[in-house]
Write a protein that holds these residues in place. Structure first.
Motif, PDB file in Angstrom:
ATOM      1  N   GLY A   9       0.729  -1.170   0.056  1.00 30.30           N
ATOM      2  CA  GLY A   9      -0.089  -0.142   0.198  1.00 30.30           C
ATOM      3  C   GLY A   9       0.864   1.217  -0.106  1.00 30.30           C
ATOM      4  N   GLY A  10       0.373   2.255   0.009  1.00 33.24           N
ATOM      5  CA  GLY A  10       0.947   3.728  -0.156  1.00 33.24           C
ATOM      6  C   GLY A  10       0.005   4.965  -0.732  1.00 33.24           C
ATOM      7  N   LEU A  11       0.992   5.844  -0.959  1.00 28.86           N
ATOM      8  CA  LEU A  11       0.136   7.145  -1.521  1.00 28.86           C
ATOM      9  C   LEU A  11       0.503   7.222  -3.036  1.00 28.86           C
ATOM     10  N   VAL A  12      -0.669   7.134  -3.743  1.00 29.32           N
ATOM     11  CA  VAL A  12      -0.437   6.920  -5.377  1.00 29.32           C
ATOM     12  C   VAL A  12      -1.544   7.858  -6.040  1.00 29.32           C
ATOM     13  N   GLN A  13      -0.866   8.408  -7.021  1.00 26.78           N
ATOM     14  CA  GLN A  13      -1.722   9.396  -7.992  1.00 26.78           C
ATOM     15  C   GLN A  13      -2.947   8.656  -8.731  1.00 26.78           C
ATOM     16  N   ALA A  14      -3.951   9.412  -8.856  1.00 29.64           N
ATOM     17  CA  ALA A  14      -5.094   8.873  -9.471  1.00 29.64           C
ATOM     18  C   ALA A  14      -4.621   8.179 -10.904  1.00 29.64           C
ATOM     19  N   GLN A  39     -11.948  -1.494   3.381  1.00 32.18           N
ATOM     20  CA  GLN A  39     -12.587  -0.721   4.074  1.00 32.18           C
ATOM     21  C   GLN A  39     -12.078   0.763   4.335  1.00 32.18           C
ATOM     22  N   ALA A  40     -13.048   1.758   3.822  1.00 33.08           N
ATOM     23  CA  ALA A  40     -12.891   3.102   3.913  1.00 33.08           C
ATOM     24  C   ALA A  40     -13.371   3.637   5.139  1.00 33.08           C
ATOM     25  N   PRO A  41     -13.021   4.746   5.515  1.00 31.93           N
ATOM     26  CA  PRO A  41     -13.543   5.577   6.800  1.00 31.93           C
ATOM     27  C   PRO A  41     -14.901   5.629   6.824  1.00 31.93           C
ATOM     28  N   THR A  42     -15.635   5.425   8.071  1.00 26.42           N
ATOM     29  CA  THR A  42     -17.181   5.377   8.235  1.00 26.42           C
ATOM     30  C   THR A  42     -17.804   4.453   7.343  1.00 26.42           C
ATOM     31  N   LEU A  81      -3.280  -8.584  -5.139  1.00 28.42           N
ATOM     32  CA  LEU A  81      -4.257  -7.791  -5.941  1.00 28.42           C
ATOM     33  C   LEU A  81      -3.538  -6.734  -6.741  1.00 28.42           C
ATOM     34  N   HIS A  82      -3.837  -6.849  -8.094  1.00 20.74           N
ATOM     35  CA  HIS A  82      -3.493  -5.672  -8.781  1.00 20.74           C
ATOM     36  C   HIS A  82      -4.430  -4.875  -9.149  1.00 20.74           C
ATOM     37  N   ILE A  83      -4.413  -3.565  -9.180  1.00 19.85           N
ATOM     38  CA  ILE A  83      -5.351  -2.521  -9.212  1.00 19.85           C
ATOM     39  C   ILE A  83      -4.690  -1.702 -10.289  1.00 19.85           C
ATOM     40  N   ASN A  84      -5.759  -1.582 -11.427  1.00 18.82           N
ATOM     41  CA  ASN A  84      -5.379  -0.525 -12.505  1.00 18.82           C
ATOM     42  C   ASN A  84      -6.085   0.733 -12.279  1.00 18.82           C
ATOM     43  N   SER A  85      -5.694   1.754 -12.824  1.00 20.04           N
ATOM     44  CA  SER A  85      -6.445   3.095 -13.017  1.00 20.04           C
ATOM     45  C   SER A  85      -7.072   3.375 -11.570  1.00 20.04           C
ATOM     46  N   LEU A  86      -6.074   3.644 -10.755  1.00 21.46           N
ATOM     47  CA  LEU A  86      -6.779   4.040  -9.367  1.00 21.46           C
ATOM     48  C   LEU A  86      -7.586   5.272  -9.175  1.00 21.46           C
ATOM     49  N   LYS A  87      -8.451   5.300  -8.350  1.00 24.96           N
ATOM     50  CA  LYS A  87      -9.598   6.315  -8.261  1.00 24.96           C
ATOM     51  C   LYS A  87      -9.247   6.840  -6.896  1.00 24.96           C
ATOM     52  N   PRO A  88      -9.663   7.958  -6.566  1.00 22.37           N
ATOM     53  CA  PRO A  88      -9.619   8.628  -5.232  1.00 22.37           C
ATOM     54  C   PRO A  88     -10.503   7.556  -4.351  1.00 22.37           C
ATOM     55  N   GLU A  89     -11.769   7.060  -4.848  1.00 22.81           N
ATOM     56  CA  GLU A  89     -12.650   6.503  -4.114  1.00 22.81           C
ATOM     57  C   GLU A  89     -12.081   4.826  -3.860  1.00 22.81           C
ATOM     58  N   ASP A  90     -10.886   4.607  -4.286  1.00 18.57           N
ATOM     59  CA  ASP A  90     -10.341   3.483  -3.928  1.00 18.57           C
ATOM     60  C   ASP A  90      -9.445   3.250  -2.834  1.00 18.57           C
ATOM     61  N   ARG A 114      -3.865  -7.521   9.180  1.00 20.90           N
ATOM     62  CA  ARG A 114      -4.024  -6.152   9.759  1.00 20.90           C
ATOM     63  C   ARG A 114      -4.456  -5.188   8.730  1.00 20.90           C
ATOM     64  N   GLY A 115      -3.805  -5.460   7.259  1.00 25.30           N
ATOM     65  CA  GLY A 115      -4.424  -4.460   6.319  1.00 25.30           C
ATOM     66  C   GLY A 115      -3.373  -3.371   5.872  1.00 25.30           C
ATOM     67  N   THR A 116      -3.419  -2.956   4.923  1.00 31.30           N
ATOM     68  CA  THR A 116      -2.552  -2.134   4.275  1.00 31.30           C
ATOM     69  C   THR A 116      -3.131  -0.807   3.655  1.00 31.30           C
ATOM     70  N   GLN A 117      -2.586   0.332   4.008  1.00 32.81           N
ATOM     71  CA  GLN A 117      -3.369   1.617   3.605  1.00 32.81           C
ATOM     72  C   GLN A 117      -2.975   1.963   2.040  1.00 32.81           C
ATOM     73  N   VAL A 118      -4.184   2.272   1.322  1.00 35.01           N
ATOM     74  CA  VAL A 118      -3.963   2.807  -0.001  1.00 35.01           C
ATOM     75  C   VAL A 118      -4.760   4.047  -0.011  1.00 35.01           C
ATOM     76  N   THR A 119      -3.806   4.942  -0.407  1.00 38.11           N
ATOM     77  CA  THR A 119      -4.468   6.373  -0.281  1.00 38.11           C
ATOM     78  C   THR A 119      -4.236   7.034  -2.043  1.00 38.11           C
ATOM     79  N   VAL A 120      -5.334   7.434  -2.754  1.00 37.89           N
ATOM     80  CA  VAL A 120      -5.223   7.908  -3.835  1.00 37.89           C
ATOM     81  C   VAL A 120      -5.501   9.283  -3.962  1.00 37.89           C
ATOM     82  N   PHE A 121      -4.475  10.213  -4.616  1.00 40.62           N
ATOM     83  CA  PHE A 121      -4.839  11.428  -4.755  1.00 40.62           C
ATOM     84  C   PHE A 121      -4.965  11.801  -6.091  1.00 40.62           C
ATOM     85  N   SER A 122      -5.694  12.978  -6.490  1.00 42.06           N
ATOM     86  CA  SER A 122      -6.026  13.279  -7.735  1.00 42.06           C
ATOM     87  C   SER A 122      -5.478  14.436  -7.967  1.00 42.06           C
TER      88      SER A 122
END
Length: 122
Positions: A9-14, A39-42, A81-90, A114-122
């Motif tokens: 996981g990590g910080l990635v661009q859309a 699982q996203a917040p809330t 798990l390979h994810i293409n074309s990441l979106k902020p909602e991912d 325990r999970g790994t955080q993925v954060t997508v910024f636009s």
């Protein structure tokens, strides 16, 4: 007893791609179904994809199947798990899980990482 450890996981661009990995320390790993949830917040824990035992059938959440690819390596006991074309909602915490059969119900899985955080910024 079993242990799952996610990574990647990590910080990635859309628009970019990302591969998450899960290392499993579980006896007879190939006899279990494996899955990824997020699982996203809330929000509740959401099924992403799963593979049944052995080289079994793969299953995806309908809304994600075009961009997500799950795979397993029963020799090295890993789940990717390979994810293409990441979106902020991912953006979410991504968890791997192991259980009897692939299901979208989190409670049906026996082992969780325990999970790994993925954060997508636009």
């Amino acid at each position: 007893q079993g242990r799952l450890v996610e990574s990647g996981g990590g910080l990635v661009q859309a628009g970019e791609s990302l591969t998450l990995s899960c290392a499993a320390s579980i006896r007879l790993f190939s006899t279990y179904a494996v899955a990824w949830f997020r699982q996203a917040p809330t929000k509740g824990r959401e099924f992403v994809a799963g593979i049944n035992r052995g080289a079994g059938s793969t299953h995806y959440a309908d809304s994600l199947k075009d961009r997500f690819t799950i795979s397993r390596d029963n020799t090295n006991n890993t789940i990717d798990l390979h994810i293409n074309s990441l979106k902020p909602e991912d953006s979410a915490i991504y968890y791997c899980a192991v259980g009897g059969v692939v299901t979208s119900t989190p409670q049906r899985y026996t082992f969780w990482g325990r999970g790994t955080q993925v954060t997508v910024f636009s």
